[in-house]
Design an enzyme around this catalytic site. Structure first.
Site, short mmCIF file in Angstrom:
data_model
loop_
_atom_site.label_atom_id
_atom_site.label_comp_id
_atom_site.label_asym_id
_atom_site.label_seq_id
_atom_site.Cartn_x
_atom_site.Cartn_y
_atom_site.Cartn_z
N LYS A 106 0.83 -1.19 0.00
CA LYS A 106 0.00 0.00 0.00
C LYS A 106 0.88 1.26 0.00
O LYS A 106 1.99 1.24 0.55
CB LYS A 106 -0.85 0.04 1.28
CG LYS A 106 -1.90 -1.03 1.42
CD LYS A 106 -2.59 -0.89 2.78
CE LYS A 106 -3.64 -1.96 3.02
NZ LYS A 106 -4.83 -1.77 2.18
N ARG A 180 -9.95 -11.70 2.74
CA ARG A 180 -10.89 -12.72 2.25
C ARG A 180 -10.24 -14.11 2.24
O ARG A 180 -10.94 -15.12 2.32
CB ARG A 180 -11.40 -12.34 0.87
CG ARG A 180 -10.38 -12.30 -0.22
CD ARG A 180 -10.81 -11.44 -1.41
NE ARG A 180 -10.81 -10.03 -1.06
CZ ARG A 180 -11.16 -9.05 -1.89
NH1 ARG A 180 -11.53 -9.35 -3.13
NH2 ARG A 180 -11.11 -7.78 -1.51
#
Length: 344
Positions: A106, A180
């Site tokens: 990020k 996830r």
């Protein structure tokens, strides 16, 4: 009553405090210790921890893949409480204690709040504490995959194909779509017991924040009645959620040519929905399931809501569970449950 108000306040403070702790003070081990502390406060609550390479041996490969790049070992926290004759509620919380994004790192502007990426875990601990303190007639299970998504020579890579507990293979389209992956293994384990309800909480997608802002968690469900009851409870206790669709045509966005599914949707569209569709692939069709994509954070201070960690969707979930399962099951209910193959 006063007891219920106290339980709600204490659970809310627990969520806020856990989310606010800097990641250097709250790693997977400390999150496990916080879970043990919650369980220890109640009679007959047990905690099991599956640690490090044991995750591979006990078939939780996706949790291990995400966490193996950090020197702080990944683990699966498993809390159980309640009477086995009561309906089973399984809560799953994303426990990514810090998310660098992995090798798909990020930018600094997106990494500043990533200590809160274990907000899902904090929510299910708070919700579990409410359920146990009010002694609801349910059989409770809490699953928290606790990992750090770090950058290291051992980190999983874009383009890797990894295994999951359910047996589905996943192509890694983006290492920053790690939440996830750990939830997938926990959901598969939860479904093995055919619980009456699964609720997962996760700070899963920025797309949900773009769509609904910081105050309104996105909610997905494979069961209309459960979803409607949860929306009604949210309005009742002023803890609103907004249901988004499990829009099946968007499954094509997470197709893979070399695996069963890709963990990151192509094109950048409908990110919250494609994340939920990914999770749905690990849910057995006959198990009622709710996925709550929550921000877990107040970006500014308001009366009663200080800036920082926040419980969003927890009180609504508790009210729905209390309304639906707040009474001890009748003999007829127990018989029906037994015939369906669930544990008596």
């Amino acid at each position: 009553d006063r007891k219920a108000v106290k339980a709600t306040a204490e659970a809310t403070f627990l969520v806020r405090d856990l989310v606010n702790i800097p990641a250097n003070d709250l790693g997977p081990e400390e999150l496990a210790n916080a879970s043990k502390k919650v369980a220890k406060a109640f009679n007959k609550a047990s905690v099991k921890i599956i640690l490090g390479d044991q995750l591979i041996k006990q078939n939780y490969p996706a949790i291990h893949e995400v966490g193996k790049g950090s020197p702080r070992e990944p683990r699966l926290i498993d809390i159980r409480w309640g009477n086995e004759k009561h309906p089973q509620i399984t809560l799953i919380g994303k426990g990514v204690i810090f998310d660098t994004g992995g090798l798909d790192i990020k930018p600094g502007s997106a990494m500043g709040l990533m200590k809160k990426d274990m907000g899902g875990a904090a929510h299910v601990l708070g919700l579990a504490q409410m359920i146990m303190s009010e002694n609801l007639p349910v059989r409770l299970r809490v699953l928290i995959p606790a990992v750090e998504n770090a950058v290291d020579g051992n980190s999983f890579r874009p383009g890797d194909v990894i295994k999951t507990r359910k047996g589905l293979s996943v192509e890694i389209g983006n290492t920053d779509a790690e939440g996830r992956l750990v939830l997938a293994d926990a959901i598969a384990e939860a479904c093995s017991e055919k619980p009456d309800l699964i609720i997962d909480f996760a700070t899963l997608t920025g797309a949900a924040r773009v769509a609904l802002g910081p105050d309104l968690p996105a909610m997905f469900s494979n069961n209309d009645k459960v979803a409607e009851a949860l929306m009604k409870s949210g309005e009742k206790v002023q803890d609103p959620l907004w249901r988004l669709p499990l829009w099946q045509p968007y499954n094509s966005m997470i197709d893979s040519k070399i695996a069963d599914v890709n963990n990151a949707g192509v094109g950048g569209h409908a990110g919250a929905i494609t994340a939920a569709l990914f999770l749905e692939r690990f849910v057995d069709k006959d198990v009622p399931w709710v996925h709550i994509d929550t921000f877990a954070w107040n970006p500014g201070s308001k009366p009663g809501r200080p800036e920082g960690g926040e419980a969003l969707g927890m009180r609504a979930s508790y009210d729905m569970i209390r309304e639906k399962y707040g009474k001890a099951p009748t003999t007829q209910t127990k018989t029906k449950t037994k015939k369906q193959g669930r544990k008596p």
